[in-house]
Design a protein around this motif. Structure first.
Motif, PDB file in Angstrom:
ATOM      1  N   UNK A 211      -5.037 -12.778   7.085  1.00  0.00           N
ATOM      2  CA  UNK A 211      -3.819 -13.513   6.796  1.00  0.00           C
ATOM      3  C   UNK A 211      -2.953 -12.918   5.709  1.00  0.00           C
ATOM      4  N   UNK A 212      -3.315 -11.727   5.208  1.00  0.00           N
ATOM      5  CA  UNK A 212      -2.502 -11.096   4.171  1.00  0.00           C
ATOM      6  C   UNK A 212      -1.471 -10.174   4.817  1.00  0.00           C
ATOM      7  N   UNK A 213      -0.238 -10.359   4.411  1.00  0.00           N
ATOM      8  CA  UNK A 213       0.832  -9.505   4.916  1.00  0.00           C
ATOM      9  C   UNK A 213       0.654  -8.091   4.362  1.00  0.00           C
ATOM     10  N   UNK A 214       0.723  -7.090   5.234  1.00  0.00           N
ATOM     11  CA  UNK A 214       0.590  -5.704   4.799  1.00  0.00           C
ATOM     12  C   UNK A 214       1.962  -5.026   4.830  1.00  0.00           C
ATOM     13  N   UNK A 215       2.330  -4.419   3.705  1.00  0.00           N
ATOM     14  CA  UNK A 215       3.508  -3.554   3.680  1.00  0.00           C
ATOM     15  C   UNK A 215       3.031  -2.200   3.175  1.00  0.00           C
ATOM     16  N   UNK A 216       3.225  -1.175   3.992  1.00  0.00           N
ATOM     17  CA  UNK A 216       2.591   0.097   3.674  1.00  0.00           C
ATOM     18  C   UNK A 216       3.552   1.253   3.885  1.00  0.00           C
ATOM     19  N   UNK A 217       3.499   2.245   3.003  1.00  0.00           N
ATOM     20  CA  UNK A 217       4.284   3.449   3.227  1.00  0.00           C
ATOM     21  C   UNK A 217       3.370   4.533   3.767  1.00  0.00           C
ATOM     22  N   UNK A 218       3.909   5.390   4.593  1.00  0.00           N
ATOM     23  CA  UNK A 218       3.182   6.577   5.027  1.00  0.00           C
ATOM     24  C   UNK A 218       4.185   7.598   5.539  1.00  0.00           C
ATOM     25  N   UNK A 219       3.779   8.873   5.497  1.00  0.00           N
ATOM     26  CA  UNK A 219       4.585   9.888   6.170  1.00  0.00           C
ATOM     27  C   UNK A 219       3.824  10.408   7.377  1.00  0.00           C
ATOM     28  N   UNK A 220       2.693   9.732   7.645  1.00  0.00           N
ATOM     29  CA  UNK A 220       1.805  10.167   8.721  1.00  0.00           C
ATOM     30  C   UNK A 220       2.061   9.322   9.973  1.00  0.00           C
TER      31      UNK A 220
ATOM     32  N   UNK B 163       0.857  -1.190   0.000  1.00  0.00           N
ATOM     33  CA  UNK B 163       0.000   0.000   0.000  1.00  0.00           C
ATOM     34  C   UNK B 163       0.889   1.234   0.000  1.00  0.00           C
ATOM     35  N   UNK B 164       0.800   2.034  -1.044  1.00  0.00           N
ATOM     36  CA  UNK B 164       1.659   3.215  -1.157  1.00  0.00           C
ATOM     37  C   UNK B 164       0.871   4.466  -0.779  1.00  0.00           C
ATOM     38  N   UNK B 165       1.073   4.943   0.422  1.00  0.00           N
ATOM     39  CA  UNK B 165       0.373   6.136   0.924  1.00  0.00           C
ATOM     40  C   UNK B 165      -1.107   6.092   0.544  1.00  0.00           C
ATOM     41  N   UNK B 166      -1.794   5.041   0.952  1.00  0.00           N
ATOM     42  CA  UNK B 166      -3.159   4.850   0.422  1.00  0.00           C
ATOM     43  C   UNK B 166      -4.148   5.909   0.878  1.00  0.00           C
ATOM     44  N   UNK B 167      -3.835   6.637   1.936  1.00  0.00           N
ATOM     45  CA  UNK B 167      -4.819   7.615   2.431  1.00  0.00           C
ATOM     46  C   UNK B 167      -4.336   9.051   2.273  1.00  0.00           C
ATOM     47  N   UNK B 168      -3.263   9.239   1.505  1.00  0.00           N
ATOM     48  CA  UNK B 168      -2.650  10.578   1.424  1.00  0.00           C
ATOM     49  C   UNK B 168      -3.626  11.625   0.887  1.00  0.00           C
ATOM     50  N   UNK B 169      -4.564  11.196   0.039  1.00  0.00           N
ATOM     51  CA  UNK B 169      -5.468  12.181  -0.566  1.00  0.00           C
ATOM     52  C   UNK B 169      -6.863  12.156   0.049  1.00  0.00           C
ATOM     53  N   UNK B 170      -7.010  11.508   1.206  1.00  0.00           N
ATOM     54  CA  UNK B 170      -8.356  11.315   1.753  1.00  0.00           C
ATOM     55  C   UNK B 170      -8.589  12.153   3.003  1.00  0.00           C
ATOM     56  N   UNK B 171      -9.865  12.438   3.262  1.00  0.00           N
ATOM     57  CA  UNK B 171     -10.202  13.169   4.487  1.00  0.00           C
ATOM     58  C   UNK B 171     -10.179  12.198   5.668  1.00  0.00           C
ATOM     59  N   UNK B 172     -10.235  12.707   6.899  1.00  0.00           N
ATOM     60  CA  UNK B 172     -10.088  11.833   8.076  1.00  0.00           C
ATOM     61  C   UNK B 172     -11.114  10.712   8.126  1.00  0.00           C
ATOM     62  N   UNK B 173     -12.349  11.011   7.758  1.00  0.00           N
ATOM     63  CA  UNK B 173     -13.378   9.974   7.796  1.00  0.00           C
ATOM     64  C   UNK B 173     -13.060   8.828   6.861  1.00  0.00           C
TER      65      UNK B 173
END
Lengths: 237, 234
Positions: free
Chosen positions: B177-186, B151-161
């Motif tokens: 059971x799915x491994x999550x690898x995610x980037x964020x600056x938050x 997941x590459x900054x999946x919420x970067x463009x979204x509002x808090x809700x």
């Protein structure tokens, strides 16, 4: 004043021809549509896959090919006519076919004329979409063929506009069909060649009537293209 | 297919080094968050892992059995939706992955239900809201039943809700059971979703710690500065 009257009466007669569905006029319009529609179907069947392949593909000579294709959009109809004439004339390499001065020859000429338009413009549209879709499609595991088919479908509304532009170009050109068709009455006479001939003969009503129909056709095509795109934009984003 | 092993992986373009000799082993299980400031190379590192970019140095290898592209999926910062219905977007992914016709429809309906998009399944995907599109992107990836989901900054463009909704779904996917690898600056998101943190700074992997330790006692000067600087907005 009398000149004005000539023009007025020519217009009156022209609309009269259209109004009572003059058979000669209808035959000419019918052949025009037949030839140009066949040409646009053939050019699209070839041009859209070519456009998609160049957009998605990575191969040697790709950039020169794009430049050449773009340049060919401005191909003068008379030059295409001359080339096809040489190919199809009795002494030419395809003379055996015996299709010179038939509607088939006109279809060949118009197909060659608009193939670069369809291919070059669709290449541009599909490549723009490819920039947006590339990572997503590759991430989903789509190979080049799948990607090309996906992009053809996803840009379908822009492609409709391109195909209609190709048809407009084919229906409106005179040079190519004049040379390879020969403007034979009842056989290869289409709207544009008839207008050229009737004007030089001084038969303005028929020329004007055809001119009005041709203009209306081009206008209707552009309206259709605009409407398709607008409706699609609203519906699909 | 896990673990994913990166050995002194570098990536340079036009003479600029974006990723600088990163060595790390990403194993099954915990949610891995790649954290770092903008320009640290997070997205590039993720694209290298996913195979969208090719490293210019070092090696990347899936060490486990049953490897290959089929078992990994990725959701991008800006979702790319095809010009067709929401349902058809999910079905498309399944079709490319080689699922049978009947299975596609079933799976697609299923995941749309879970992410709360069943009621807009027939709507064109591109007219959905930003949050809905990102949930749809998640559904499209999840439908493939990946072993690893990037997941590459999946919420970067979204509002808090919308961000909360997405985070809930991500946790659900991980629970399945799915491994999550995610980037964020938050930082807030890293705290909420991260089990372990890979902290990236100027293309280098500066620190790797369990999440709670990273936030309480960061070890590197860069991480300390980042946490300090970010806190007011987290």
């Amino acid at each position: 004043m009398s000149k004005m009257n000539d023009l007025t009466s020519a217009f009156t007669q022209a609309f009269g021809l259209i109004g009572r569905l003059d058979t000669e006029l209808l035959a000419i319009v019918g052949l025009s549509l037949e030839v140009s529609l066949t040409a646009v179907v053939l050019a699209s069947a070839l041009g859209l896959p070519i456009g998609a392949a160049i957009a998605v593909g990575r191969f040697r000579g790709r950039q020169p090919l794009i430049v050449v294709l773009n340049a060919l959009m401005g191909l003068p109809p008379v030059v295409v006519g001359l080339m096809v004439y040489l190919l199809l004339s009795r002494a030419g390499p395809l003379g055996q076919l015996g299709i010179l001065f038939t509607p088939a020859a006109m279809v060949v000429a118009q197909t060659i004329l608009i193939l670069p338009i369809v291919a070059a413009l669709s290449r541009q549209v599909i490549e723009d979409a490819w920039h947006e879709y590339r990572e997503q499609l590759r991430s989903l595991g789509a190979g080049p063929l799948t990607a090309a088919i996906t992009l053809l479908w996803d840009t379908r509304f822009s492609l409709v506009t391109i195909v209609l532009a190709g048809f407009g170009r084919a229906a409106a050109e005179v040079g190519a069909v004049m040379i390879v068709g020969g403007n034979i009455d009842g056989v290869t006479r289409v709207m544009t060649t008839a207008i050229a001939l009737e004007t030089s003969k001084g038969d303005l009503p028929l020329a004007l009537g055809l001119g009005v129909i041709l203009l209306s056709l081009v206008l209707a095509l552009n309206a259709a293209a605009y409407w398709v795109k607008e409706a699609a934009q609203r519906r699909y984003g | 297919m896990l673990p994913l092993v990166l050995d002194t992986v570098s990536f340079a373009i036009n003479g600029r080094t974006i990723i600088d000799r990163v060595s790390v082993e990403i194993g099954a299980g915990p949610r891995t968050v790649i954290l770092g400031p903008n320009g640290a190379g997070k997205s590039v590192l993720m694209r290298l892992c996913h195979g969208l970019l090719r490293q210019t140095g070092g090696s990347i290898a899936w060490r486990g059995a049953n490897g290959g592209r089929q078992r990994q999926a990725m959701v991008f910062q800006r979702p790319v939706m095809l010009r067709r219905s929401a349902l058809a977007n999910v079905i498309y992914g399944l079709k490319v992955a080689g699922f049978s016709r009947t299975e596609r429809e079933l799976r697609a309906r299923d995941v749309l239900e879970v992410v709360g998009l069943a009621n807009v399944a027939e709507r064109p995907a591109r007219v959905l809201s930003g949050g809905e599109q990102q949930r749809l992107a998640l559904a499209r990836a999840w439908a493939l039943n990946p072993e690893v989901l990037f997941l590459d900054e999946p919420t970067a463009n979204l509002d808090p809700g919308a961000t909360r909704e997405l985070e809930t779904i991500i946790s659900q996917i991980n629970a399945g059971g799915t491994k999550i690898v995610m980037t964020t600056h938050n930082l807030g998101q890293a705290k909420r979703l991260g089990d372990e943190i890979l902290f990236l700074h100027q293309g280098r992997l500066v620190e790797r710690s369990p999440a709670d330790r990273f936030f309480q006692q960061p070890m590197s000067a860069e991480a300390i500065a980042f946490i300090k600087g970010e806190l007011p907005w987290s």
